[in-house]
Design an enzyme around this catalytic site. Structure first.
Site, PDB file in Angstrom:
ATOM      1  N   ARG A 135       0.310   6.231  16.235  1.00 13.13           N
ATOM      2  CA  ARG A 135       0.309   7.658  15.522  1.00 13.13           C
ATOM      3  C   ARG A 135      -0.216   8.716  16.662  1.00 13.13           C
ATOM      4  NH1 ARG A 135      -2.245   5.511  10.040  1.00 13.13           N
ATOM      5  NH2 ARG A 135      -4.118   4.455  11.031  1.00 13.13           N
TER       6      ARG A 135
ATOM      7  N   ARG B  15      -7.797  -6.803  14.188  1.00 14.32           N
ATOM      8  CA  ARG B  15      -6.916  -5.926  15.013  1.00 14.32           C
ATOM      9  C   ARG B  15      -7.873  -4.877  15.402  1.00 14.32           C
ATOM     10  NH1 ARG B  15      -3.162  -6.522  18.407  1.00 14.32           N
ATOM     11  NH2 ARG B  15      -1.540  -4.950  18.628  1.00 14.32           N
TER      12      ARG B  15
ATOM     13  N   ARG C   7       9.104   6.431  -3.714  1.00 13.60           N
ATOM     14  CA  ARG C   7       9.482   7.178  -4.969  1.00 13.60           C
ATOM     15  C   ARG C   7      10.657   8.068  -4.840  1.00 13.60           C
ATOM     16  NH1 ARG C   7       4.974  10.587  -2.891  1.00 13.60           N
ATOM     17  NH2 ARG C   7       3.280   9.192  -3.571  1.00 13.60           N
TER      18      ARG C   7
ATOM     19  N   ASP D  30     -10.223   0.514   1.296  1.00 13.58           N
ATOM     20  CA  ASP D  30     -10.122   2.038   1.672  1.00 13.58           C
ATOM     21  C   ASP D  30     -11.795   2.516   1.285  1.00 13.58           C
ATOM     22  OD1 ASP D  30      -7.550   2.189   2.291  1.00 13.58           O
ATOM     23  OD2 ASP D  30      -6.925   2.540   0.248  1.00 13.58           O
TER      24      ASP D  30
ATOM     25  N   GLU E  82      -3.289   6.892  18.831  1.00 13.64           N
ATOM     26  CA  GLU E  82      -3.837   5.642  18.554  1.00 13.64           C
ATOM     27  C   GLU E  82      -2.911   4.412  18.880  1.00 13.64           C
ATOM     28  OE1 GLU E  82      -5.144   6.260  14.521  1.00 13.64           O
ATOM     29  OE2 GLU E  82      -4.802   4.138  14.020  1.00 13.64           O
TER      30      GLU E  82
ATOM     31  N   TYR F   3      -9.250  -5.341   3.640  1.00 15.08           N
ATOM     32  CA  TYR F   3      -8.793  -4.143   4.033  1.00 15.08           C
ATOM     33  C   TYR F   3      -9.060  -3.230   2.842  1.00 15.08           C
ATOM     34  CZ  TYR F   3      -4.622  -1.401   5.915  1.00 15.08           C
ATOM     35  OH  TYR F   3      -3.883  -0.680   6.504  1.00 15.08           O
TER      36      TYR F   3
ATOM     37  N   ARG G  16       0.590  -1.180   0.096  1.00 17.76           N
ATOM     38  CA  ARG G  16       0.184  -0.077   0.093  1.00 17.76           C
ATOM     39  C   ARG G  16       0.885   1.214  -0.112  1.00 17.76           C
ATOM     40  NH1 ARG G  16      -5.218  -0.147   2.562  1.00 17.76           N
ATOM     41  NH2 ARG G  16      -4.639   1.771   3.648  1.00 17.76           N
TER      42      ARG G  16
HETATM   43  N1  UDP Z   1       3.480   0.896   7.747  1.00 21.71           N
HETATM   44  C1  UDP Z   1       4.880   1.046   8.470  1.00 21.71           C
HETATM   45  N2  UDP Z   1       5.191   2.457   8.640  1.00 21.71           N
HETATM   46  C2  UDP Z   1       4.827   3.354   8.620  1.00 21.71           C
HETATM   47  C3  UDP Z   1       3.440   3.243   8.083  1.00 21.71           C
HETATM   48  C4  UDP Z   1       3.101   1.990   7.596  1.00 21.71           C
HETATM   49  O1  UDP Z   1       5.499  -0.091   8.438  1.00 21.71           O
HETATM   50  O2  UDP Z   1       5.095   4.422   9.099  1.00 21.71           O
HETATM   51  C5  UDP Z   1       2.920  -0.298   7.502  1.00 21.71           C
HETATM   52  C6  UDP Z   1       2.136  -0.998   8.524  1.00 21.71           C
HETATM   53  O3  UDP Z   1       2.271  -2.332   8.336  1.00 21.71           O
HETATM   54  C7  UDP Z   1       0.943  -0.486   8.147  1.00 21.71           C
HETATM   55  C8  UDP Z   1       1.042  -0.643   6.421  1.00 21.71           C
HETATM   56  O4  UDP Z   1       2.289  -0.005   6.287  1.00 21.71           O
HETATM   57  O5  UDP Z   1      -0.131  -1.508   8.583  1.00 21.71           O
HETATM   58  C9  UDP Z   1      -0.058   0.156   5.902  1.00 21.71           C
HETATM   59  O6  UDP Z   1       0.203   1.446   6.337  1.00 21.71           O
HETATM   60  P1  UDP Z   1      -1.217   2.458   6.259  1.00 21.71           P
HETATM   61  O7  UDP Z   1      -0.779   3.974   6.666  1.00 21.71           O
HETATM   62  O8  UDP Z   1      -1.704   2.443   4.627  1.00 21.71           O
HETATM   63  O9  UDP Z   1      -2.338   2.054   7.121  1.00 21.71           O
HETATM   64  P2  UDP Z   1      -3.669   2.494   7.619  1.00 21.71           P
HETATM   65  O10 UDP Z   1      -3.819   4.164   7.460  1.00 21.71           O
HETATM   66  O11 UDP Z   1      -4.796   1.863   6.824  1.00 21.71           O
HETATM   67  O12 UDP Z   1      -3.601   2.318   9.107  1.00 21.71           O
END
Ligand code: UDP
Length: 370
Positions: free
Chosen positions: A282, A251, A178, A352, A302, A350, A174
């Site tokens: 976060r 989860r 870049r 969006d 969170e 999962y 996901r």
């Molecule tokens: N992830 C990570 N470090 C980060 C952000 C995301 O390892 O700083 C990984 C982590 O496994 C997470 C996944 O990337 O579950 C998807 O992140 P995303 O931010 O897309 O998840 P969401 O916003 O759905 O919680």
């Protein structure tokens, strides 16, 4: 006996609300029942003196699907918010997603060529991995040692509550990667936050449709089933079938919301905390989603949380064991064409927000044969 509604829709989240809107527009009658006191599912926002607080976690709308973008813009307009989260690791801040700003801070490289050389060196140990079997292998193959260790391993393992070697590789795919100085977390052409928060979107979708709040389907199944020709179920599919094939794992999350009498706490909407030893994943500062100028602010820590039946499920854990169980539920669900399943929980996916809306529109069109 007269059946009052064409559809009973269980759950007023994005899937249920979108489905209800689309079929109502084509003359069908719907009753939506919702166990919470409000609609919108996890997109629901609570207002705190002008700040829309994302009560169930940050939601940033982004899509590459023209028809979904046009559809949501019928109900709300979007601001120009671009998600550019930061990663805090041992007190230092790095830009996400992984881009030239991140590589510059991490390794002191300035040009894409220098960064690519560094990444190639970092990845070189893992190139024998052809088909990554899990998240760890996928991340090491894609990013190499440093990025995996600093940004991924700790965050991922606390987020999911298990070793990265036990998680599916697709989760990490996901994240963009870049070689430009571009901190936009998403690659999609359309992105933003609905003006006024997410509630106006839900209100727009559900306009003219009967919604009964604080109403739990499972407390009176027979009665609710008798109200409509067809049912659309958007809750947990395992609960619908009484856990016949066992519980599906999820989860969960715990949110600690806090109002502070300062103008800005962290200067950004999202800051990830990537160390394993920090218990939360976060901190969200909600006003920055909408460029708020208030004198106060609201932040949310969170925390990942183990799921058990009875608390809110957030993320499906799509590992082999769960997918095997889900397949059994799915096969069972197809047997009754009068009950339709959709959304993150019923499809155990999962999704969006745009995926959810797209899936609901697709199901509605199938029902309407349009
Ligand atoms: N992830 C990570 N470090 C980060 C952000 C995301 O390892 O700083 C990984 C982590 O496994 C997470 C996944 O990337 O579950 C998807 O992140 P995303 O931010 O897309 O998840 P969401 O916003 O759905 O919680």
């Amino acid at each position: 006996m007269i059946i009052p509604f064409d559809y009973l829709i269980i759950g007023a989240g994005l899937f249920g609300a979108t489905f209800a809107q689309k079929v109502s527009e084509h003359g069908k009658t719907c009753l939506v029942i919702e166990k919470r006191a409000h609609a919108g599912g996890n997109t629901y926002c609570r207002e705190e003196e002008g700040i829309h607080v994302h009560e169930y976690g940050a939601h940033i709308f982004h899509t590459d699907k023209d028809h979904v973008w046009q559809y949501v813009n019928r109900f709300v307009h979007f601001n120009h918010f671009i998600n550019s989260p930061l990663a805090n690791y041992k007190g230092k801040l790095y830009n996400l997603p992984f881009n030239m700003n991140t590589f510059n801070k991490l390794w002191g490289v300035n040009t894409p060529a220098e960064a690519k050389a560094k990444i190639t060196e970092q990845r070189s140990l893992y190139q024998q991995i052809t088909e990554p079997k899990n998240l760890e292998e996928q991340a090491l193959k894609l990013c190499g040692e440093d990025i995996y260790r600093i940004f991924i391993k700790g965050y991922t393992e606390k987020q999911w509550g298990c070793p990265a070697t036990e998680l599916p590789a697709f989760i990490i795919r996901r994240l963009p990667f870049r070689f430009t100085y571009d901190n936009n977390y998403f690659n999609d052409p359309y992105q933003g936050i609905p003006i006024g928060g997410y509630n106006p979107l839900t209100v727009g979708l559900l306009k003219g449709i009967e919604v009964r709040y604080n109403t739990n389907y499972f407390e009176n199944r027979e009665y609710f089933d008798s109200l409509a020709r067809k049912t659309v179920f958007t809750g947990c599919i395992d609960e619908f079938f009484n856990y016949t094939f066992g519980n599906l794992d999820y989860r969960s999350l715990r949110f600690e919301h806090e109002r502070l009498e300062i103008n800005s706490f962290q200067g950004n909407a999202v800051v990830n905390y990537n160390e394993a030893s920090v218990p939360f994943t976060r901190i969200i500062e909600h006003k920055h989603f909408e460029f708020g100028q208030q004198a106060h602010t609201v932040i949310t820590h969170e925390y990942p949380l183990n799921y058990k039946v009875g608390i809110e499920p957030y993320y499906p854990i799509n590992n082999e064991n769960n997918m095997k169980k889900f397949k059994q539920y799915k096969e069972k669900s197809i047997l009754n064409p009068n009950v339709l399943f959709g959304g993150r929980l019923a499809e155990y996916a999962y999704y969006d927000m745009d995926d959810t809306i797209e899936a609901a529109l697709l199901l509605a069109k199938k029902e309407l044969r349009i």
